[in-house]
Design a protein around this motif. Structure first.
Motif, PDB file in Angstrom:
ATOM      1  N   TYR A 175       0.838  -1.187   0.000  1.00  9.69           N
ATOM      2  CA  TYR A 175       0.000   0.000   0.000  1.00  9.69           C
ATOM      3  C   TYR A 175       0.882   1.248   0.000  1.00  9.69           C
ATOM      4  O   TYR A 175       1.846   1.352   0.767  1.00  9.69           O
ATOM      5  N   PHE A 176       0.522   2.169  -0.868  1.00 14.62           N
ATOM      6  CA  PHE A 176       1.257   3.427  -0.989  1.00 14.62           C
ATOM      7  C   PHE A 176       0.307   4.597  -0.759  1.00 14.62           C
ATOM      8  O   PHE A 176      -0.831   4.581  -1.230  1.00 14.62           O
ATOM      9  N   CYS A 177       0.779   5.613  -0.076  1.00 15.23           N
ATOM     10  CA  CYS A 177       0.048   6.863  -0.031  1.00 15.23           C
ATOM     11  C   CYS A 177       0.817   7.876  -0.856  1.00 15.23           C
ATOM     12  O   CYS A 177       2.037   7.774  -1.007  1.00 15.23           O
ATOM     13  N   ALA A 178       0.117   8.841  -1.383  1.00 14.70           N
ATOM     14  CA  ALA A 178       0.776   9.859  -2.196  1.00 14.70           C
ATOM     15  C   ALA A 178       0.005  11.161  -2.113  1.00 14.70           C
ATOM     16  O   ALA A 178      -1.208  11.175  -2.308  1.00 14.70           O
ATOM     17  N   PRO A 179       0.700  12.264  -1.809  1.00 15.14           N
ATOM     18  CA  PRO A 179       0.061  13.564  -1.961  1.00 15.14           C
ATOM     19  C   PRO A 179      -0.089  13.838  -3.454  1.00 15.14           C
ATOM     20  O   PRO A 179       0.764  13.423  -4.247  1.00 15.14           O
ATOM     21  N   GLU A 180      -1.155  14.463  -3.838  1.00  7.78           N
ATOM     22  CA  GLU A 180      -1.429  14.634  -5.257  1.00  7.78           C
ATOM     23  C   GLU A 180      -1.741  16.084  -5.559  1.00  7.78           C
ATOM     24  O   GLU A 180      -2.525  16.727  -4.866  1.00  7.78           O
ATOM     25  N   ARG A 181      -1.106  16.587  -6.576  1.00  7.26           N
ATOM     26  CA  ARG A 181      -1.429  17.881  -7.143  1.00  7.26           C
ATOM     27  C   ARG A 181      -1.564  17.689  -8.643  1.00  7.26           C
ATOM     28  O   ARG A 181      -0.722  17.061  -9.275  1.00  7.26           O
ATOM     29  N   ALA A 182      -2.637  18.221  -9.187  1.00  7.60           N
ATOM     30  CA  ALA A 182      -2.916  18.023 -10.605  1.00  7.60           C
ATOM     31  C   ALA A 182      -1.730  18.461 -11.451  1.00  7.60           C
ATOM     32  O   ALA A 182      -1.132  19.511 -11.230  1.00  7.60           O
ATOM     33  N   GLY A 183      -1.368  17.601 -12.391  1.00 14.68           N
ATOM     34  CA  GLY A 183      -0.298  17.931 -13.309  1.00 14.68           C
ATOM     35  C   GLY A 183       1.090  17.692 -12.768  1.00 14.68           C
ATOM     36  O   GLY A 183       2.068  18.129 -13.366  1.00 14.68           O
ATOM     37  N   THR A 184       1.169  17.025 -11.646  1.00 15.17           N
ATOM     38  CA  THR A 184       2.488  16.709 -11.098  1.00 15.17           C
ATOM     39  C   THR A 184       2.596  15.206 -10.859  1.00 15.17           C
ATOM     40  O   THR A 184       1.604  14.519 -10.660  1.00 15.17           O
ATOM     41  N   ALA A 185       3.829  14.739 -10.860  1.00 15.45           N
ATOM     42  CA  ALA A 185       4.059  13.314 -10.671  1.00 15.45           C
ATOM     43  C   ALA A 185       3.747  12.889  -9.241  1.00 15.45           C
ATOM     44  O   ALA A 185       3.881  13.662  -8.298  1.00 15.45           O
ATOM     45  N   LEU A 186       3.328  11.654  -9.106  1.00 13.58           N
ATOM     46  CA  LEU A 186       3.106  11.088  -7.777  1.00 13.58           C
ATOM     47  C   LEU A 186       4.449  10.718  -7.143  1.00 13.58           C
ATOM     48  O   LEU A 186       5.378  10.317  -7.835  1.00 13.58           O
ATOM     49  N   ILE A 187       4.508  10.868  -5.862  1.00 13.67           N
ATOM     50  CA  ILE A 187       5.691  10.450  -5.120  1.00 13.67           C
ATOM     51  C   ILE A 187       5.279   9.365  -4.162  1.00 13.67           C
ATOM     52  O   ILE A 187       4.490   9.610  -3.253  1.00 13.67           O
ATOM     53  N   PHE A 188       5.761   8.175  -4.394  1.00 15.21           N
ATOM     54  CA  PHE A 188       5.501   7.049  -3.502  1.00 15.21           C
ATOM     55  C   PHE A 188       6.753   6.767  -2.694  1.00 15.21           C
ATOM     56  O   PHE A 188       7.851   6.838  -3.214  1.00 15.21           O
ATOM     57  N   GLY A 189       6.561   6.383  -1.454  1.00 11.75           N
ATOM     58  CA  GLY A 189       7.653   5.816  -0.684  1.00 11.75           C
ATOM     59  C   GLY A 189       7.758   4.333  -1.016  1.00 11.75           C
ATOM     60  O   GLY A 189       7.285   3.892  -2.053  1.00 11.75           O
ATOM     61  N   LYS A 190       8.350   3.586  -0.114  1.00 15.16           N
ATOM     62  CA  LYS A 190       8.523   2.159  -0.364  1.00 15.16           C
ATOM     63  C   LYS A 190       7.254   1.368  -0.095  1.00 15.16           C
ATOM     64  O   LYS A 190       7.142   0.213  -0.459  1.00 15.16           O
ATOM     65  N   GLY A 191       6.289   1.969   0.562  1.00 11.80           N
ATOM     66  CA  GLY A 191       5.042   1.286   0.799  1.00 11.80           C
ATOM     67  C   GLY A 191       5.041   0.419   2.030  1.00 11.80           C
ATOM     68  O   GLY A 191       6.086   0.147   2.636  1.00 11.80           O
ATOM     69  N   THR A 192       3.872   0.012   2.427  1.00 12.16           N
ATOM     70  CA  THR A 192       3.691  -0.949   3.519  1.00 12.16           C
ATOM     71  C   THR A 192       3.147  -2.229   2.930  1.00 12.16           C
ATOM     72  O   THR A 192       2.133  -2.205   2.228  1.00 12.16           O
ATOM     73  N   THR A 193       3.810  -3.328   3.212  1.00 17.00           N
ATOM     74  CA  THR A 193       3.347  -4.634   2.735  1.00 17.00           C
ATOM     75  C   THR A 193       2.386  -5.217   3.763  1.00 17.00           C
ATOM     76  O   THR A 193       2.765  -5.469   4.910  1.00 17.00           O
ATOM     77  N   LEU A 194       1.151  -5.403   3.356  1.00 16.96           N
ATOM     78  CA  LEU A 194       0.129  -5.990   4.224  1.00 16.96           C
ATOM     79  C   LEU A 194      -0.001  -7.469   3.897  1.00 16.96           C
ATOM     80  O   LEU A 194      -0.243  -7.838   2.748  1.00 16.96           O
ATOM     81  N   SER A 195       0.168  -8.289   4.903  1.00 18.55           N
ATOM     82  CA  SER A 195       0.013  -9.737   4.742  1.00 18.55           C
ATOM     83  C   SER A 195      -1.166 -10.190   5.583  1.00 18.55           C
ATOM     84  O   SER A 195      -1.204  -9.930   6.793  1.00 18.55           O
ATOM     85  N   VAL A 196      -2.111 -10.855   4.961  1.00 18.31           N
ATOM     86  CA  VAL A 196      -3.301 -11.312   5.650  1.00 18.31           C
ATOM     87  C   VAL A 196      -3.291 -12.836   5.668  1.00 18.31           C
ATOM     88  O   VAL A 196      -3.239 -13.477   4.623  1.00 18.31           O
ATOM     89  N   SER A 197      -3.332 -13.382   6.850  1.00 22.47           N
ATOM     90  CA  SER A 197      -3.319 -14.833   6.958  1.00 22.47           C
ATOM     91  C   SER A 197      -4.709 -15.334   7.348  1.00 22.47           C
ATOM     92  O   SER A 197      -5.436 -14.668   8.089  1.00 22.47           O
ATOM     93  N   SER A 198      -5.039 -16.506   6.852  1.00 21.70           N
ATOM     94  CA  SER A 198      -6.359 -17.088   7.111  1.00 21.70           C
ATOM     95  C   SER A 198      -6.396 -17.813   8.450  1.00 21.70           C
ATOM     96  O   SER A 198      -5.380 -18.276   8.943  1.00 21.70           O
TER      97      SER A 198
END
Lengths: 111, 115
Positions: free
Chosen positions: A88-111
Motif C-alpha cells: 500500500y502506498f500513499c501519495a500527496p497529489e497535485r494536478a499535473g504533477t508526478a506522484l511520489i511514492f515511498g517504499k510502501g507498507t506490505t500488508l500480509s493477511v493470513s487465514s
C-alpha cells in the motif's frame, strides 16, 4: 524536497481483523491525498482519495483519515481479507504533477 | 480499452541493445506519466506528457532515455544502449485533469531485465 514515508514496512494481520496503515508526508501544498494498492506483478490500483480540506472519508471497507496538523494520513481496512494482501502506498497529489511514492507498507493477511 | 495497457509485459534484453516500451492510455485521458519501479522500491518519476508535449522531462535518468507521444494517445519510452541498472518495472499512468482533481490510473507495467 517532498517526501512520503510509511511508518511500518510490513503489517501482518489475521483475516477478519481491522488493519491500519499509516503514512507521513512533508509537503502541505497538496490538493488531494491518494492511497494505492499494488498486488504482486501488477501496477498500482487506486483505492481512495481524500481532499485536503477534509479529515475523513469512507469507502467500501476502507476509511482514510487525514491530520494536516501533524501531516499524517492513515488507511483503515475493515474486516481484512486475504485479497487485501498487497503493498500500500500513499501519495500527496497535485494536478499535473508526478506522484511520489515511498517504499510502501506490505500488508500480509493470513487465514 | 477499459484501462491502461502496456506492452510488452516482459522484456529480456542484452546489455547495449535498445528497447522500446509502449503505453496505451485510457481513451480521452490527456495526461500520461512514465515511472520506474525497482524491486521493493517506490516510484521514480521519469516523464510527464500533457497531450503530445512533455512539460516535465526532469526524471529521465540519462540521455539514453527518451519518450514520445503521438496523437495525444499512445506513448513509447525508448532506452538506448541498455545497462543492467535499467532493469526495473516501467509503469505508465494516465489521467484526465478536471480542475484540481486528478487521479492517475496505472497500467500493469513492463518488466525489463537487462542481462
Amino acid at each position: 524536497g517532498e517526501s512520503v514515508g510509511l511508518h511500518l514496512p510490513t503489517l501482518s494481520v489475521q483475516e477478519g481483523d481491522n488493519s491500519i496503515i499509516n503514512c507521513a508526508y512533508s509537503n502541505s501544498a497538496s490538493d488531494y491525498f491518494i492511497w494505492y494498492k499494488q498486488e504482486s506483478g501488477k501496477g498500482p490500483q487506486f483505492i481512495i482519495d481524500i481532499r485536503s480540506n477534509m479529515d475523513k472519508r469512507q469507502g467500501q471497507r476502507v476509511t482514510v483519515l487525514l491530520n494536516k496538523t501533524v501531516k499524517h494520513l492513515s488507511l483503515q481496512i475493515a474486516a481484512t481479507q486475504p485479497g487485501d494482501s498487497a503493498v500500500y502506498f500513499c501519495a500527496p497529489e497535485r494536478a499535473g504533477t508526478a506522484l511520489i511514492f515511498g517504499k510502501g507498507t506490505t500488508l500480509s493477511v493470513s487465514s | 480499452g477499459a484501462g491502461v495497457s502496456q506492452s510488452p509485459s516482459n522484456k529480456v534484453t542484452e546489455k547495449g541493445k535498445d528497447v522500446e516500451l509502449r503505453c496505451d492510455p485510457i481513451s480521452g485521458h490527456t495526461a500520461l506519466y512514465w515511472y520506474r519501479q525497482s524491486l521493493g522500491q517506490g516510484l521514480e518519476f521519469l516523464i510527464y506528457f500533457q497531450g503530445n508535449s512533455a512539460p516535465d522531462k526532469s526524471g529521465l535518468p540519462s540521455d539514453r532515455f527518451s519518450a514520445e507521444r503521438t496523437g495525444g494517445s499512445v506513448s513509447t519510452l525508448t532506452i538506448q544502449r541498455t545497462q543492467q541498472e535499467d532493469s526495473a518495472v516501467y509503469l505508465c499512468a494516465s489521467s484526465t485533469l478536471t480542475g484540481v482533481q486528478e487521479t492517475q490510473y496505472f497500467g500493469p507495467g513492463t518488466r525489463l531485465l537487462v542481462l
